[in-house]
Design a protein around this motif. Structure first.
Motif, PDB file in Angstrom:
ATOM      1  N   PHE A 175      -9.567   0.434  47.394  1.00  0.00           N
ATOM      2  CA  PHE A 175      -9.100  -1.036  47.226  1.00  0.00           C
ATOM      3  C   PHE A 175      -7.209  -0.572  46.681  1.00  0.00           C
ATOM      4  O   PHE A 175      -6.424  -1.536  46.798  1.00  0.00           O
ATOM      5  CB  PHE A 175      -9.476  -1.667  45.773  1.00  0.00           C
ATOM      6  CG  PHE A 175      -9.305  -2.528  45.286  1.00  0.00           C
ATOM      7  CD1 PHE A 175      -9.242  -3.528  45.984  1.00  0.00           C
ATOM      8  CD2 PHE A 175      -8.306  -3.021  43.723  1.00  0.00           C
ATOM      9  CE1 PHE A 175      -9.145  -4.886  44.937  1.00  0.00           C
ATOM     10  CE2 PHE A 175      -7.612  -3.632  43.465  1.00  0.00           C
ATOM     11  CZ  PHE A 175      -8.185  -4.869  44.493  1.00  0.00           C
ATOM     12  N   ALA A 176      -6.694   0.642  45.929  1.00  0.00           N
ATOM     13  CA  ALA A 176      -5.793   0.840  45.671  1.00  0.00           C
ATOM     14  C   ALA A 176      -4.882   1.032  47.509  1.00  0.00           C
ATOM     15  O   ALA A 176      -3.587   0.322  47.454  1.00  0.00           O
ATOM     16  CB  ALA A 176      -5.846   2.303  44.969  1.00  0.00           C
ATOM     17  N   SER A 205     -18.307  -7.611  54.788  1.00  0.00           N
ATOM     18  CA  SER A 205     -18.331  -8.227  53.223  1.00  0.00           C
ATOM     19  C   SER A 205     -17.008  -7.640  52.929  1.00  0.00           C
ATOM     20  O   SER A 205     -16.032  -8.921  52.654  1.00  0.00           O
ATOM     21  CB  SER A 205     -19.101  -8.371  51.879  1.00  0.00           C
ATOM     22  OG  SER A 205     -20.294  -8.848  52.238  1.00  0.00           O
ATOM     23  N   VAL A 206     -16.670  -6.574  52.850  1.00  0.00           N
ATOM     24  CA  VAL A 206     -15.198  -6.220  52.545  1.00  0.00           C
ATOM     25  C   VAL A 206     -13.465  -6.232  53.340  1.00  0.00           C
ATOM     26  O   VAL A 206     -13.191  -7.089  52.633  1.00  0.00           O
ATOM     27  CB  VAL A 206     -15.414  -4.596  51.736  1.00  0.00           C
ATOM     28  CG1 VAL A 206     -13.836  -3.919  51.887  1.00  0.00           C
ATOM     29  CG2 VAL A 206     -16.740  -3.732  51.001  1.00  0.00           C
ATOM     30  N   ALA A 259     -10.990  -9.022  51.844  1.00  0.00           N
ATOM     31  CA  ALA A 259      -9.818  -8.266  52.242  1.00  0.00           C
ATOM     32  C   ALA A 259      -8.664  -8.937  52.934  1.00  0.00           C
ATOM     33  O   ALA A 259      -7.551  -8.863  52.763  1.00  0.00           O
ATOM     34  CB  ALA A 259      -9.673  -6.880  52.738  1.00  0.00           C
ATOM     35  N   ASN A 260      -9.452  -9.381  54.254  1.00  0.00           N
ATOM     36  CA  ASN A 260      -8.310 -10.513  55.004  1.00  0.00           C
ATOM     37  C   ASN A 260      -8.525 -11.696  54.497  1.00  0.00           C
ATOM     38  O   ASN A 260      -7.386 -12.198  54.960  1.00  0.00           O
ATOM     39  CB  ASN A 260      -8.966 -10.246  56.095  1.00  0.00           C
ATOM     40  CG  ASN A 260      -8.678  -9.429  57.222  1.00  0.00           C
ATOM     41  OD1 ASN A 260      -8.189  -8.777  57.883  1.00  0.00           O
ATOM     42  ND2 ASN A 260     -10.112  -8.324  57.210  1.00  0.00           N
ATOM     43  N   LEU A 266      -5.516 -10.936  52.300  1.00  0.00           N
ATOM     44  CA  LEU A 266      -4.033 -10.759  52.938  1.00  0.00           C
ATOM     45  C   LEU A 266      -3.539 -12.472  53.538  1.00  0.00           C
ATOM     46  O   LEU A 266      -3.144 -12.868  53.488  1.00  0.00           O
ATOM     47  CB  LEU A 266      -4.272  -9.969  54.133  1.00  0.00           C
ATOM     48  CG  LEU A 266      -3.469 -10.042  55.240  1.00  0.00           C
ATOM     49  CD1 LEU A 266      -1.733  -9.674  54.323  1.00  0.00           C
ATOM     50  CD2 LEU A 266      -3.564  -9.044  56.555  1.00  0.00           C
ATOM     51  N   SER A 267      -4.632 -13.433  54.046  1.00  0.00           N
ATOM     52  CA  SER A 267      -4.281 -14.732  54.548  1.00  0.00           C
ATOM     53  C   SER A 267      -3.839 -15.584  53.437  1.00  0.00           C
ATOM     54  O   SER A 267      -2.925 -16.266  53.441  1.00  0.00           O
ATOM     55  CB  SER A 267      -5.893 -15.174  54.970  1.00  0.00           C
ATOM     56  OG  SER A 267      -6.144 -14.903  56.566  1.00  0.00           O
ATOM     57  N   GLY A 268      -4.232 -14.906  52.207  1.00  0.00           N
ATOM     58  CA  GLY A 268      -4.274 -16.594  51.458  1.00  0.00           C
ATOM     59  C   GLY A 268      -3.077 -15.761  50.830  1.00  0.00           C
ATOM     60  O   GLY A 268      -2.303 -16.639  50.534  1.00  0.00           O
TER      61      GLY A 268
END
Length: 395
Positions: free
Chosen positions: A206-207, A279-280, A284-285, A288-290
């Motif tokens: 995550f980091a 799911s991860v 995560a994508n 990024l899209s947000g």
């Protein structure tokens, strides 16, 4: 959804067909130093005969063998390299490419012999080099009825079951569970990773993802907005021109690389099933899209903000005291509406199977027909086309 569907289809196949899983059960909680399959089989056979009152040769009590699950997590990369060299040896034997092109080069045969000796030492040595058990093993029966008899006497699901305790660990109960055919959604190479180790990897990954996205947003997106978008937006015009096109291509390329890196990071996390890994990747994508959508919204707001000299404050977007401000609000809503065109939600999903499945298949089939069936061009041209065909034979 895809992983759950695979598991459902796998279970349906298991219920309607005879498979190898109908002859095996899984043992867990075995001591790590119990790696002698013959002794383990003899002990289990004795326990089964004692609990069922059967003879070792009876169909409902005869054990065929034991397969131990070894813990090779510390040497996983070494094992992967050995497997790669074994595959390369087979492909060199099939004359798919020269030996000099392999990872070991001309010394491939010598390196493989050394690999064989090293693997044998893992099972023969009793010191540091010994390969220990993961605590799990498969018990295989000669007849289906033998499995049912064993589960009846030793599975915790039955009220009349007996507890199994190995002599080297008399206080630790050996678990017994049923097995099914291999589910397509299982990542077996990650089964040795504990829950604690998985959480540690999640925190680090995550980091890593946050750092990677922050660097891209700061080094690429910020400069893209400052030096390319802002000169146009400050005049109330949408950005355009060749520079904007090139910058947009670079930005899309960078986002694609981030998505690929997110998948690789998620793949190495250590999830035991692909649905949790996916799911991860999804979340995560989504993040990024947000970020990209927020950036687009910000540029649209700035563009409409500078569109008129009366919009000298951000209050223009929260007040309706003039026709100019109403026009700005309307233009802003129109641009947001254009961003929500339905094509952007499914175009990528339609193009992926088309460009990665249908087009390569049709193109490669056309090349094969032209080169090997029709031979409709001079030989020098056919040799050039053969270079474009993957895994093309010489003749």
């Amino acid at each position: 959804y895809h992983a759950n569907y695979q598991q459902k289809r796998s279970l349906d196949y298991f219920n309607s067909n005879n498979t190898m899983a109908e002859y095996a059960v899984c043992l867990s909680g075995l001591p790590e130093k119990v790696t002698d399959e013959c002794k383990l089989k003899a002990w289990l056979q004795e326990e089964m005969c004692s609990a069922s009152g059967k003879k070792p040769t009876d169909p409902d009590a005869e054990i065929y063998g034991v397969s131990i699950g070894y813990n090779y997590m510390k040497i996983a990369w070494e094992v992967e390299c050995m497997i790669t060299r074994m595959i390369e040896e087979l492909e060199v034997g099939l004359k798919l490419y020269d030996q000099e092109m392999t990872t070991a080069g001309a010394d491939l045969g010598k390196v493989i012999d050394e690999d064989k000796q090293k693997v044998q030492s893992w099972f023969k040595e009793t010191g540091e080099g010994q390969l220990l058990s993961s605590g799990e093993a498969f018990l295989v029966f000669k007849h289906k009825v033998g499995k049912q008899t064993f589960l009846k006497h030793f599975s915790s699901k039955h009220s009349t079951s007996h507890a199994l305790y190995h002599s080297s660990a008399p206080t630790k109960k050996v678990g017994v569970s049923d097995v099914h055919i291999e589910p397509p959604a299982a990542c077996w190479w990650h089964f040795g990773i504990s829950t604690k180790g998985l959480y540690g990897r999640l925190v680090k990954s995550f980091a890593k993802m946050i750092t990677m996205i922050a660097l891209v947003q700061g080094l690429v997106v910020y400069n893209f907005a400052k030096y390319i978008l802002m000169p146009y937006i400050s005049g109330g015009n949408p950005a355009g021109g060749s520079m904007f096109t090139i910058a947009g291509i670079i930005l899309g390329w960078v986002n694609m690389l981030i998505c690929i890196q997110i998948w690789f990071i998620s793949y190495e996390l250590g999830f035991h099933t692909t649905d949790r890994r996916d799911s991860v990747v999804f979340w995560a994508n989504l993040g990024l899209s947000g970020l990209n959508v927020c950036f687009q919204l910000y540029t649209v707001v700035l563009q409409e903000f500078f569109l008129t000299s009366e919009s000298n404050s951000m209050k223009s977007f929260f007040e309706m005291r003039s026709l100019v401000r109403l026009a700005v609000e309307n233009a802003y809503a129109h641009d947001i509406f254009l961003m929500c065109g339905p094509g952007m939600f499914f175009t990528g999903y339609l193009l992926c199977p088309l460009m990665a499945g249908v087009v390569p298949y049709m193109w490669n089939m056309l090349l094969m027909k032209m080169i090997y069936v029709w031979r409709c061009l001079p030989t020098p041209f056919l040799r050039i086309l053969r270079m474009m065909l993957p895994w093309a034979p010489d003749d």
